[in-house]
Design a protein around this motif. Structure first.
Motif, PDB file in Angstrom:
ATOM      1  N   LYS A  14       0.813  -1.216   0.000  1.00 13.06           N
ATOM      2  CA  LYS A  14       0.000   0.000   0.000  1.00 13.06           C
ATOM      3  C   LYS A  14       0.847   1.266   0.000  1.00 13.06           C
ATOM      4  O   LYS A  14       0.311   2.371  -0.083  1.00 13.06           O
ATOM      5  N   ALA A  15       2.161   1.101   0.120  1.00  8.54           N
ATOM      6  CA  ALA A  15       3.085   2.230   0.015  1.00  8.54           C
ATOM      7  C   ALA A  15       4.420   1.701  -0.477  1.00  8.54           C
ATOM      8  O   ALA A  15       4.879   0.641  -0.044  1.00  8.54           O
ATOM      9  N   MET A  16       5.029   2.415  -1.413  1.00  8.11           N
ATOM     10  CA  MET A  16       6.338   2.035  -1.933  1.00  8.11           C
ATOM     11  C   MET A  16       7.330   3.157  -1.683  1.00  8.11           C
ATOM     12  O   MET A  16       6.949   4.326  -1.530  1.00  8.11           O
ATOM     13  N   ASN A  17       8.623   2.803  -1.635  1.00  6.32           N
ATOM     14  CA  ASN A  17       9.638   3.764  -1.206  1.00  6.32           C
ATOM     15  C   ASN A  17      10.411   4.432  -2.338  1.00  6.32           C
ATOM     16  O   ASN A  17      11.345   5.193  -2.082  1.00  6.32           O
ATOM     17  N   GLY A  18      10.042   4.151  -3.590  1.00 10.21           N
ATOM     18  CA  GLY A  18      10.698   4.804  -4.715  1.00 10.21           C
ATOM     19  C   GLY A  18      11.993   4.167  -5.164  1.00 10.21           C
ATOM     20  O   GLY A  18      12.566   4.568  -6.183  1.00 10.21           O
ATOM     21  N   GLU A  19      12.461   3.161  -4.437  1.00  6.48           N
ATOM     22  CA  GLU A  19      13.714   2.489  -4.823  1.00  6.48           C
ATOM     23  C   GLU A  19      13.539   1.776  -6.162  1.00  6.48           C
ATOM     24  O   GLU A  19      12.500   1.178  -6.434  1.00  6.48           O
ATOM     25  N   THR A  70       3.033   6.511  -8.402  1.00  8.90           N
ATOM     26  CA  THR A  70       4.189   7.381  -8.610  1.00  8.90           C
ATOM     27  C   THR A  70       5.409   6.963  -7.800  1.00  8.90           C
ATOM     28  O   THR A  70       6.536   7.339  -8.129  1.00  8.90           O
ATOM     29  N   ASP A  71       5.213   6.195  -6.732  1.00  7.78           N
ATOM     30  CA  ASP A  71       6.332   5.782  -5.887  1.00  7.78           C
ATOM     31  C   ASP A  71       6.921   4.439  -6.286  1.00  7.78           C
ATOM     32  O   ASP A  71       7.887   3.976  -5.677  1.00  7.78           O
ATOM     33  N   TYR A 184       9.418  -1.505  -4.186  1.00  7.65           N
ATOM     34  CA  TYR A 184       9.731  -2.028  -2.861  1.00  7.65           C
ATOM     35  C   TYR A 184       8.866  -1.343  -1.806  1.00  7.65           C
ATOM     36  O   TYR A 184       8.683  -0.121  -1.838  1.00  7.65           O
ATOM     37  N   ARG A 185       8.352  -2.121  -0.901  1.00 10.34           N
ATOM     38  CA  ARG A 185       7.459  -1.632   0.142  1.00 10.34           C
ATOM     39  C   ARG A 185       8.124  -0.586   1.033  1.00 10.34           C
ATOM     40  O   ARG A 185       9.321  -0.657   1.327  1.00 10.34           O
ATOM     41  N   ASP A 186       7.325   0.375   1.451  1.00 10.77           N
ATOM     42  CA  ASP A 186       7.769   1.363   2.433  1.00 10.77           C
ATOM     43  C   ASP A 186       7.254   0.896   3.788  1.00 10.77           C
ATOM     44  O   ASP A 186       6.086   1.096   4.123  1.00 10.77           O
ATOM     45  N   THR A 187       8.111   0.273   4.556  1.00 10.32           N
ATOM     46  CA  THR A 187       7.680  -0.373   5.806  1.00 10.32           C
ATOM     47  C   THR A 187       7.208   0.629   6.853  1.00 10.32           C
ATOM     48  O   THR A 187       6.478   0.267   7.772  1.00 10.32           O
ATOM     49  N   GLU A 188       7.609   1.887   6.726  1.00 11.48           N
ATOM     50  CA  GLU A 188       7.202   2.884   7.710  1.00 11.48           C
ATOM     51  C   GLU A 188       5.839   3.488   7.392  1.00 11.48           C
ATOM     52  O   GLU A 188       5.144   3.960   8.296  1.00 11.48           O
ATOM     53  N   LYS A 189       5.443   3.491   6.126  1.00 10.48           N
ATOM     54  CA  LYS A 189       4.196   4.140   5.724  1.00 10.48           C
ATOM     55  C   LYS A 189       3.073   3.171   5.379  1.00 10.48           C
ATOM     56  O   LYS A 189       1.919   3.568   5.263  1.00 10.48           O
TER      57      LYS A 189
END
Length: 210
Positions: A14-19, A70-71, A184-189
C-alpha cells in the motif's frame, strides 16, 4: 517450498519507497508474463512498461491518487486487444508456423474455426475475453515478482478511458484492463505491511472430486 514461502511473503503493498528495481529483475518478471498461457495461444494483449515519472504523475489522479503509481519503480499496464480481427489471429498462427517450421493440418483447421467465429462476435465480448487472458499473464508477473523479492500492487481502481488516452492505447487497438506497480514496500508508511495474511482454508477453498 521456496516459491510458497515467497507467496506467503508477498502482499499488495500500500506504500512504496521509490527504490529502483534492477532491469534484470524487471526483464525476468516480464518474461514470466510473456510465457504465461493464453487461450489458443493468441496472447491478445500488450504490456506497457511505464518508467517515465511524468507519465506516472499523469496516471495517478485517474487511479484514485494511489501513491504506489508514482512511488513505484516501474508501472506495468496490461492492455487487452479491443477486438479479435482476422489480421491479429492470422499473425499469431503464422508466427507459430514460422517458429515450428511446418504447417499442421489440424492447426490450420483450428485457425479457420477461430476466423469463422471470433471476428464476427460483439467487440465488447471479444475485449472481455482478451482481458481474461491478460489477467493470466498479470498473475504470472505477480508470482515472478514475489520470487524475485520485489513488491507489487494489483490495481483495478482506475479510469481505463483516461489511462488509454494518456498512453494512446485506443489508437493501437488496445484498452487498459489492470495496472501493476512494481517496486519495494515502504515499511514505515504501509499500514498493511505487518498484518497477517488472511486466506480461506484449503478445506473451504478446495473440493476434490474423485
Amino acid at each position: 517450498m521456496e516459491l510458497l514461502n515467497k507467496l506467503n511473503w508477498r502482499y499488495a503493498a500500500k506504500a512504496m519507497n521509490g527504490e529502483k528495481v534492477s532491469e534484470e529483475k524487471i526483464d525476468r518478471i516480464i518474461e514470466a508474463a510473456r510465457l504465461a498461457p493464453t487461450s489458443s495461444g493468441l496472447q491478445p494483449f500488450e504490456i506497457i512498461v511505464v518508467k517515465n515519472q511524468a507519465i506516472k504523475e499523469a496516471i495517478k489522479p485517474v487511479s484514485w491518487n494511489q501513491s504506489m503509481i508514482t512511488d513505484c519503480s516501474h508501472l506495468l499496464v496490461f492492455a487487452a486487444w479491443d477486438n479479435y480481427t482476422e489480421e491479429r489471429i492470422n499473425k499469431m498462427f503464422d508466427l507459430t508456423n514460422d517458429v515450428r517450421g511446418f504447417k499442421n493440418e489440424g492447426w490450420e483447421n483450428y485457425r479457420q474455426m477461430l476466423l469463422g467465429s471470433y471476428p464476427q462476435r460483439d467487440p465488447e465480448e471479444n475485449f472481455n475475453h482478451a482481458a481474461k487472458q491478460a489477467y493470466i499473464a498479470f498473475s504470472a508477473a505477480i508470482i515472478a515478482a514475489a520470487f524475485e523479492g520485489v513488491d507489487t500492487t494489483p490495481i483495478e481502481g482506475f479510469d481505463p478511458d483516461a489511462v488509454d488516452k494518456i498512453l494512446g492505447l485506443r489508437e493501437k487497438g488496445l484498452r487498459s484492463c489492470v495496472l501493476l506497480p512494481i517496486g519495494y514496500r515502504d515499511t514505515e508508511k504501509d499500514w498493511l505491511v505487518n498484518l497477517k495474511k488472511v486466506r480461506k482454508s484449503t478445506e473451504d477453498l478446495v473440493t476434490v472430486v474423485e
